[in-house]
Design an enzyme around this catalytic site. Structure first.
Site, PDB file in Angstrom:
ATOM      1  N   ASP A  21      45.215  34.459  38.966  1.00 43.12           N
ATOM      2  CA  ASP A  21      43.799  34.647  39.092  1.00 43.12           C
ATOM      3  C   ASP A  21      43.353  33.918  40.778  1.00 43.12           C
ATOM      4  OD1 ASP A  21      41.101  35.267  38.653  1.00 43.12           O
ATOM      5  OD2 ASP A  21      40.933  33.652  37.293  1.00 43.12           O
ATOM      6  N   HIS A  38      43.816  40.763  47.044  1.00 44.11           N
ATOM      7  CA  HIS A  38      44.880  41.522  46.122  1.00 44.11           C
ATOM      8  C   HIS A  38      46.077  41.539  46.985  1.00 44.11           C
ATOM      9  CE1 HIS A  38      41.809  41.443  43.161  1.00 44.11           C
ATOM     10  NE2 HIS A  38      40.969  42.528  43.568  1.00 44.11           N
ATOM     11  N   LEU A 132      66.781  38.093  36.481  1.00 43.08           N
ATOM     12  CA  LEU A 132      65.376  37.819  36.236  1.00 43.08           C
ATOM     13  C   LEU A 132      64.703  39.271  35.678  1.00 43.08           C
ATOM     14  CD1 LEU A 132      62.912  36.056  36.405  1.00 43.08           C
ATOM     15  CD2 LEU A 132      62.253  37.350  38.750  1.00 43.08           C
TER      16      LEU A 132
HETATM   17  C1  IPE Z   1      42.628  38.043  34.132  1.00 43.50           C
HETATM   18  O1  IPE Z   1      41.842  37.622  35.306  1.00 43.50           O
HETATM   19  C2  IPE Z   1      43.358  39.139  34.520  1.00 43.50           C
HETATM   20  C3  IPE Z   1      44.372  39.051  35.431  1.00 43.50           C
HETATM   21  C4  IPE Z   1      44.730  37.906  36.104  1.00 43.50           C
HETATM   22  C5  IPE Z   1      44.963  40.414  35.762  1.00 43.50           C
HETATM   23  P1  IPE Z   1      40.276  37.895  35.331  1.00 43.50           P
HETATM   24  O2  IPE Z   1      39.505  37.450  36.628  1.00 43.50           O
HETATM   25  O3  IPE Z   1      39.821  39.393  35.058  1.00 43.50           O
HETATM   26  O4  IPE Z   1      39.829  37.121  34.037  1.00 43.50           O
HETATM   27  P2  IPE Z   1      38.136  36.447  33.536  1.00 43.50           P
HETATM   28  O5  IPE Z   1      37.532  37.618  33.816  1.00 43.50           O
HETATM   29  O6  IPE Z   1      37.600  35.514  34.632  1.00 43.50           O
HETATM   30  O7  IPE Z   1      38.311  35.891  32.379  1.00 43.50           O
HETATM   31  C1  IPE Z   2      43.057  38.157  39.846  1.00 44.91           C
HETATM   32  O1  IPE Z   2      41.990  37.805  40.966  1.00 44.91           O
HETATM   33  C2  IPE Z   2      43.334  39.678  40.020  1.00 44.91           C
HETATM   34  C3  IPE Z   2      42.868  40.550  38.915  1.00 44.91           C
HETATM   35  C4  IPE Z   2      42.408  40.162  38.093  1.00 44.91           C
HETATM   36  C5  IPE Z   2      43.103  41.709  39.211  1.00 44.91           C
HETATM   37  P1  IPE Z   2      40.630  37.922  40.867  1.00 44.91           P
HETATM   38  O2  IPE Z   2      40.549  39.482  41.143  1.00 44.91           O
HETATM   39  O3  IPE Z   2      40.220  37.913  39.304  1.00 44.91           O
HETATM   40  O4  IPE Z   2      39.916  36.843  41.718  1.00 44.91           O
HETATM   41  P2  IPE Z   2      38.671  36.138  41.171  1.00 44.91           P
HETATM   42  O5  IPE Z   2      38.919  35.550  39.932  1.00 44.91           O
HETATM   43  O6  IPE Z   2      37.259  36.852  41.295  1.00 44.91           O
HETATM   44  O7  IPE Z   2      38.666  34.969  42.510  1.00 44.91           O
HETATM   45 MG    MG Z   3      39.371  36.410  38.379  1.00 42.85          MG
END
Ligand code: IPE
Ligand code: IPE
Ligand code: MG
Length: 247
Positions: A21, A38, A132
């Site tokens: 995240d 990303h 792995l």
């Molecule tokens: C969780 O992250 C999903 C992934 C890491 C792919 P999100 O950013 O979508 O989660 P929330 O919305 O903060 O709970």
């Molecule tokens: C995690 O990073 C990747 C996915 C959930 C696909 P985010 O896109 O949720 O990044 P933040 O949480 O908005 O910083």
């Molecule tokens: Mg996120």
């Protein structure tokens, strides 16, 4: 339910699951579009996958796209799928050379066909990897997996946790019973599970770090593993020490 009834990871190595995240915030602090976050996150995937076998990790499950992430703008979803497809196409050979087995868990029926093809090709190209198990969760929802596995059982009167894990493995395409997570890491500072591996994390050690995923590297993984090694895992039993009176 006992620990022994559930599936351990292959060769009893450690199963680490990571909620990757913070990509969006990483990009925002640089004034860049979220897709760049990303893209930068892919470099972290490469770093962590390369370092994992040397740290005693035999299974690494990475949350790349949750079923709830469909609620994001279409352009971000498309960019994410494109980046993922590119990663699978570009890195399968390198993973095979590193003996890393790539697998994708989650639903495939809602994904673009070229992405599903790239998944299948990466899985086939790396199938003999023994160092792995790199499992990438895409269009994954733990709740949905549990529900679908439960639906298979509608006519069964009784099911063991081990059998249920096998069913979960089947509905999530993991190819084997769903494996207990030993250590769950979430980057980006939030402290929640966001529908990731709810069944498998029953006794997982949790590690939350403010480091944004694109900044996460092998040293951060090593720090999490060091912290993990200090945790006493009891699985409901009493602590073995100190040896004082039975009480
Ligand atoms: C969780 O992250 C999903 C992934 C890491 C792919 P999100 O950013 O979508 O989660 P929330 O919305 O903060 O709970
Ligand atoms: C995690 O990073 C990747 C996915 C959930 C696909 P985010 O896109 O949720 O990044 P933040 O949480 O908005 O910083
Ligand atoms: Mg996120």
């Amino acid at each position: 339910m006992t620990q022994s009834t559930l599936s351990r990871t292959k060769s009893s190595g450690i199963h680490v699951a990571i909620l990757m995240d913070g990509n969006g915030r990483w990009a925002a602090t640089r004034g860049r579009p979220r897709s760049e976050g990303h893209r930068a996150g892919v470099e972290s995937v490469r770093r962590v996958a390369a370092a994992a076998p040397g740290m005693g990790i035999s299974t690494l499950t990475l949350f790349a796209f949750s079923a709830d992430n469909w609620q994001r703008p279409r352009a971000e979803v498309d960019a994410l799928f494109g980046i993922l497809q590119e990663y699978l196409e570009q890195d399968a050979a390198q993973c095979a050379a590193q003996s890393i087995r790539m697998r994708v868990i989650g639903r495939r029926d809602r994904l673009p066909l070229p992405l599903v093809r790239a998944m299948e090709q990466a899985e086939a190209a790396t199938a003999s990897g023994a160092a792995l198990d790199l499992r990438i969760a895409v269009d994954y929802s733990a709740r949905d997996s549990i529900l679908r596995a439960a639906c298979w059982l509608i006519s069964s009167l009784e099911v063991s946790p081990g059998e249920f894990s096998r069913l979960l493995g089947r509905v999530t395409h993991s190819g084997e019973p769903s494996a207990e997570v030993d250590l769950l890491i979430r980057t980006g500072g939030e402290r929640r599970l966001s529908d990731f591996l709810l069944w498998e994390c029953a006794y997982a050690e949790l590690f939350f770090t403010p480091v944004l995923w694109p900044d996460f590297d092998a040293a951060d993984l090593a720090a999490a593993m060091r912290e993990f090694s200090t945790r006493e895992r009891r699985f409901g039993k009493s602590s073995p020490a100190p040896a004082i009176a039975n009480s």
